[in-house]
Design a protein around this motif. Sequence first.
Motif, PDB file in Angstrom:
ATOM      1  N   THR A  13       0.833  -1.201   0.000  1.00  0.00           N
ATOM      2  CA  THR A  13       0.000   0.000   0.000  1.00  0.00           C
ATOM      3  C   THR A  13       0.869   1.252   0.000  1.00  0.00           C
ATOM      4  O   THR A  13       0.599   2.210  -0.740  1.00  0.00           O
ATOM      5  CB  THR A  13      -0.947  -0.005   1.210  1.00  0.00           C
ATOM      6  OG1 THR A  13      -1.831  -1.127   1.089  1.00  0.00           O
ATOM      7  CG2 THR A  13      -1.757   1.269   1.296  1.00  0.00           C
ATOM      8  N   ALA A  14       1.912   1.261   0.806  1.00  0.00           N
ATOM      9  CA  ALA A  14       2.815   2.418   0.839  1.00  0.00           C
ATOM     10  C   ALA A  14       3.510   2.615  -0.512  1.00  0.00           C
ATOM     11  O   ALA A  14       3.632   3.748  -1.004  1.00  0.00           O
ATOM     12  CB  ALA A  14       3.851   2.238   1.945  1.00  0.00           C
ATOM     13  N   GLU A  15       3.943   1.518  -1.126  1.00  0.00           N
ATOM     14  CA  GLU A  15       4.596   1.613  -2.434  1.00  0.00           C
ATOM     15  C   GLU A  15       3.613   2.090  -3.502  1.00  0.00           C
ATOM     16  O   GLU A  15       3.969   2.892  -4.375  1.00  0.00           O
ATOM     17  CB  GLU A  15       5.176   0.249  -2.815  1.00  0.00           C
ATOM     18  CG  GLU A  15       6.322  -0.208  -1.923  1.00  0.00           C
ATOM     19  CD  GLU A  15       6.715  -1.656  -2.186  1.00  0.00           C
ATOM     20  OE1 GLU A  15       6.105  -2.280  -3.094  1.00  0.00           O
ATOM     21  OE2 GLU A  15       7.612  -2.173  -1.488  1.00  0.00           O
ATOM     22  N   SER A  16       2.374   1.620  -3.424  1.00  0.00           N
ATOM     23  CA  SER A  16       1.367   2.015  -4.402  1.00  0.00           C
ATOM     24  C   SER A  16       1.060   3.501  -4.297  1.00  0.00           C
ATOM     25  O   SER A  16       0.923   4.197  -5.315  1.00  0.00           O
ATOM     26  CB  SER A  16       0.081   1.206  -4.192  1.00  0.00           C
ATOM     27  OG  SER A  16       0.315  -0.159  -4.391  1.00  0.00           O
ATOM     28  N   ARG A  17       0.947   4.007  -3.071  1.00  0.00           N
ATOM     29  CA  ARG A  17       0.684   5.436  -2.911  1.00  0.00           C
ATOM     30  C   ARG A  17       1.806   6.268  -3.500  1.00  0.00           C
ATOM     31  O   ARG A  17       1.558   7.283  -4.167  1.00  0.00           O
ATOM     32  CB  ARG A  17       0.484   5.756  -1.421  1.00  0.00           C
ATOM     33  CG  ARG A  17       0.403   7.246  -1.104  1.00  0.00           C
ATOM     34  CD  ARG A  17      -0.611   7.977  -1.971  1.00  0.00           C
ATOM     35  NE  ARG A  17      -1.959   7.491  -1.739  1.00  0.00           N
ATOM     36  CZ  ARG A  17      -2.966   7.687  -2.595  1.00  0.00           C
ATOM     37  NH1 ARG A  17      -2.763   8.311  -3.745  1.00  0.00           N
ATOM     38  NH2 ARG A  17      -4.171   7.227  -2.330  1.00  0.00           N
ATOM     39  N   GLN A  18       3.027   5.849  -3.286  1.00  0.00           N
ATOM     40  CA  GLN A  18       4.161   6.587  -3.831  1.00  0.00           C
ATOM     41  C   GLN A  18       4.105   6.612  -5.349  1.00  0.00           C
ATOM     42  O   GLN A  18       4.359   7.650  -5.981  1.00  0.00           O
ATOM     43  CB  GLN A  18       5.466   5.967  -3.351  1.00  0.00           C
ATOM     44  CG  GLN A  18       6.709   6.750  -3.786  1.00  0.00           C
ATOM     45  CD  GLN A  18       7.979   6.183  -3.176  1.00  0.00           C
ATOM     46  OE1 GLN A  18       7.974   5.102  -2.596  1.00  0.00           O
ATOM     47  NE2 GLN A  18       9.068   6.911  -3.296  1.00  0.00           N
ATOM     48  N   LEU A  19       3.754   5.488  -5.963  1.00  0.00           N
ATOM     49  CA  LEU A  19       3.708   5.416  -7.414  1.00  0.00           C
ATOM     50  C   LEU A  19       2.505   6.179  -7.975  1.00  0.00           C
ATOM     51  O   LEU A  19       2.616   6.869  -8.986  1.00  0.00           O
ATOM     52  CB  LEU A  19       3.653   3.960  -7.859  1.00  0.00           C
ATOM     53  CG  LEU A  19       3.890   3.679  -9.348  1.00  0.00           C
ATOM     54  CD1 LEU A  19       4.502   2.302  -9.526  1.00  0.00           C
ATOM     55  CD2 LEU A  19       2.606   3.771 -10.153  1.00  0.00           C
ATOM     56  N   LEU A  20       1.365   6.086  -7.318  1.00  0.00           N
ATOM     57  CA  LEU A  20       0.155   6.744  -7.806  1.00  0.00           C
ATOM     58  C   LEU A  20       0.216   8.259  -7.641  1.00  0.00           C
ATOM     59  O   LEU A  20      -0.459   9.001  -8.369  1.00  0.00           O
ATOM     60  CB  LEU A  20      -1.076   6.212  -7.064  1.00  0.00           C
ATOM     61  CG  LEU A  20      -1.513   4.790  -7.385  1.00  0.00           C
ATOM     62  CD1 LEU A  20      -2.562   4.322  -6.379  1.00  0.00           C
ATOM     63  CD2 LEU A  20      -2.066   4.690  -8.804  1.00  0.00           C
ATOM     64  N   GLY A  21       1.001   8.730  -6.688  1.00  0.00           N
ATOM     65  CA  GLY A  21       1.011  10.151  -6.404  1.00  0.00           C
ATOM     66  C   GLY A  21      -0.157  10.533  -5.517  1.00  0.00           C
ATOM     67  O   GLY A  21      -0.965   9.690  -5.103  1.00  0.00           O
ATOM     68  N   PRO A  22      -0.302  11.821  -5.203  1.00  0.00           N
ATOM     69  CA  PRO A  22      -1.296  12.247  -4.216  1.00  0.00           C
ATOM     70  C   PRO A  22      -2.724  12.320  -4.722  1.00  0.00           C
ATOM     71  O   PRO A  22      -3.658  12.356  -3.922  1.00  0.00           O
ATOM     72  CB  PRO A  22      -0.804  13.642  -3.824  1.00  0.00           C
ATOM     73  CG  PRO A  22      -0.112  14.149  -5.065  1.00  0.00           C
ATOM     74  CD  PRO A  22       0.553  12.950  -5.666  1.00  0.00           C
TER      75      PRO A  22
END
Length: 300
Positions: free
Chosen positions: A176-185
């Motif tokens: 989840t943390a990695e996905s948020r970083q990739l997806l952006g805010p």
Amino acid sequence: MRGRPMGSIDGLDLGTFGIYTFDFEHVPAAQMRESIQELEEQGWRAFWMPELLGREALTHAGFLLSCTRRMHIVNGIAQIWAREARWTYGAALLLADAYPDRHVLGLGFGGAPRPGTTPLTAMRTYLDELDELETVNPAPKSGVRRLLAAYGPKMLELARDRAAGAQTYHVNVAHTAESRQLLGPDAFLAVEHPVLFETDPAKARATAREHLRPYLSTPYNVAKFRRLGYAEEEITGGGGDRLVDDFVFWGDLDTVVGKLRAHVDAGADHVAVQVIGIEPGRTAMPHWRELAAALSPGRG
């Protein structure tokens, strides 16, 4: 920092927590109606259901929308290989018109691998077809919201660029943390996670292993677990304790709730909670009631 309020997807407030279940595959329509109406009364803003065991995704969504007044119904997911893009397009337009701002079209490749293509290529092609379609049907006042089932970086990027965001399924908090970083805010991130209300470790892990068994034997899921850093011996033989505990949150209510909140802390906008350990034909309603009281799902 996120670029929108918690639980919000293109202006829709799904709340921070929702319900995900296969249970409605096993009960008649009258019981589905009664259950979804009680969930709405409990304050749940979002209900997620898969397309796997026979009930067609868009018909299923339409029925549940007709039974409720405020709840958002999310296809999690409608399989792109189950219907041509034009039929998905037409059905989604009708649901958006009939139930404004309440349906979310989650799309995924679903099913077994198809020769001659990859999930990423198939999804790109499907989205291209959807975006090129025109219709003589009345256009809804608000548009169709869509999410993509995603796990790997390229599919997550596609969800960021070609949809409102992504839905992940059976992932750990680190993902989840990695996905948020990739997806952006700005992109929406919904995370499904199974929970089990059992405090005995041996019983809990036995039930969790039975739930995970199909996922530990399919190539895409095995590859997923490897990329998440689990050793071969943790994947084979029914799943090691670390893997099982990461992918099924078990314990008493406070323990389960605390673990679910870890996904939110890691960057999830919304967590779709799947209660497991329920026999087919029975209902998870007692657990949904407890979770509603503990999670306050009506708060975004």
